[in-house]
Write an enzyme that holds these catalytic residues in place. Structure first.
Site: not given
Ligand SMILES: [Zn+2]
Length: 366
Positions: A74, A136, A176, A187, A189, A191
């Site tokens: 965040c 988030h 993932n 959150h 995201h 890679q």
């Molecule tokens: Zn977050």
């Protein structure tokens, strides 16, 4: 899109990609007292399979699923600094604090002690984290088309940047999603791995493509895509530039491939129109996936790109999205046949899964 390169307290690179007009300059400093990491990543080659295995023992200490108010992805708020020093962001990429591969790893002996047949090398590559949104509680599938388009540009930017780094042989952007896949942070995201070798799965696919090309004079993906589109049985959605389908020999209980209609080696090679087309189609596919069991589907989304140097003419960029969930609450475990022999046993047919996914197409369901 505006691109701003900054550095975190321990020297790691962070790059802001802003798509909101009028966003102020990214000037926030990382005021944390972070020790410089010295990752001891190394790779060793299995003499029986010829495959490299990465060792990253320093990763054992990494952050394990902290509560939401301590989320390191965040934006920072006063008194609670995170990995992102700014108080807001659109999309951001930064070097992983606990990388499996890094540029600054120390040298290793050239083989395992007493075993010259087991080569050792430093795990020199690059691992980055990409945050798709500052929100988030959102998810990739909930991003607006314009943001998915930005993420496409970010993946392309990072693929080009990592491909230019010494020693990086293949760039792998992936996501993932979900606790079932041991995601340590909720959150939204993904890679990006810059591997110091070409991965075994890519090697295998390139060899198959080379054999097919020699026999038929055409790329295997071109023929497969044309045939899947003609049959239509497993096609979930398609546009001018991409088709999404359940592969005829799917390994996972839920598996979708998204393939561009033109042969391109990697994300940087996509045109603006092709990136637009993906941004429109992918959220539709993710919606079908989440509707399948009426719950957020844990999944892995894996970009297959050409190696940085070798066999680029044989590769055909595509995205493979798959889930370990075979019912709403039952996991497929990689058991004896899968883990021991790499032979997948699938409990559902790809045609059944295609039917069930299509039933939830947001474009067709009213
Ligand atoms: Zn977050």
């Amino acid at each position: 899109m505006r691109r701003s390169v900054r550095h975190l307290a321990d020297g790691r690179e962070i790059i802001y990609f802003d798509d909101t007009p009028g966003t102020p300059e990214r000037v926030a400093r990382d005021r944390r007292k972070l020790p410089r990491q010295q990752p001891h990543a190394e790779i060793r080659r299995d003499p029986l399979t010829g495959e490299w295995v990465a060792m990253a023992a320093h990763r054992q200490t990494r952050t394990y699923r902290p509560p939401a108010d301590l989320c390191p992805l965040c934006p920072s708020v006063p008194g609670r600094p995170t990995e992102i020093p700014e108080s807001s962001y659109d999309v951001v990429a930064f070097e992983n604090r606990f990388p499996s591969f890094a540029r600054s790893v120390p040298d290793t002996p050239s083989f395992v002690e007493g075993l010259p047949m087991v080569p050792r090398e430093p795990g020199r590559g690059r691992c980055e984290v990409v945050c798709f949104t500052a929100d988030h509680d959102s998810s990739f599938g909930e991003l607006p088309v314009s943001r998915v388009r930005t993420v496409m540009d970010v993946w392309a930017d990072r693929t080009a940047a990592l491909s230019a780094m010494p020693g990086v042989a293949q760039v792998f952007p992936f996501e993932n999603r979900g606790e079932e896949i041991c995601v340590t942070l909720n959150h939204p995201h993904g890679q990006i791995y810059g591997y110091p070798f070409v991965t075994p799965r890519t090697e295998r696919m390139l060899a198959t493509a080379r054999d097919y090309q020699a026999e038929h004079g055409r790329p295997v993906m071109a023929d497969l895509l044309a045939a899947e589109r003609a049959v239509g049985r497993r096609v979930l959605a398609s546009g001018d530039h991409w088709t999404a389908f359940v592969p005829a020999a799917a390994r996972w209980p839920v598996e979708v491939h998204m393939v561009p209609h033109r042969q391109v080696p990697d994300l940087p090679a996509l045109t603006g129109d092709e990136r637009d087309g993906f941004a429109e189609l992918y959220p539709r596919v993710l919606h079908m996936l989440d509707a399948l069991y009426d719950r957020p589907l844990p999944y892995i989304a894996a970009w297959h790109q050409a190696p940085v140097v070798a066999d680029r003419d044989m590769a055909w960029l595509h995205l493979e999205v798959f889930s370990v969930l075979r019912t709403a609450d039952k996991l497929k475990y990689l058991a004896g046949s899968e883990s021991g022999m790499a032979v997948w046993i699938n409990d559902v047919t790809p045609e059944q899964i295609a039917d069930r996914l299509r039933a939830n197409d947001p474009v067709l369901v009213h």
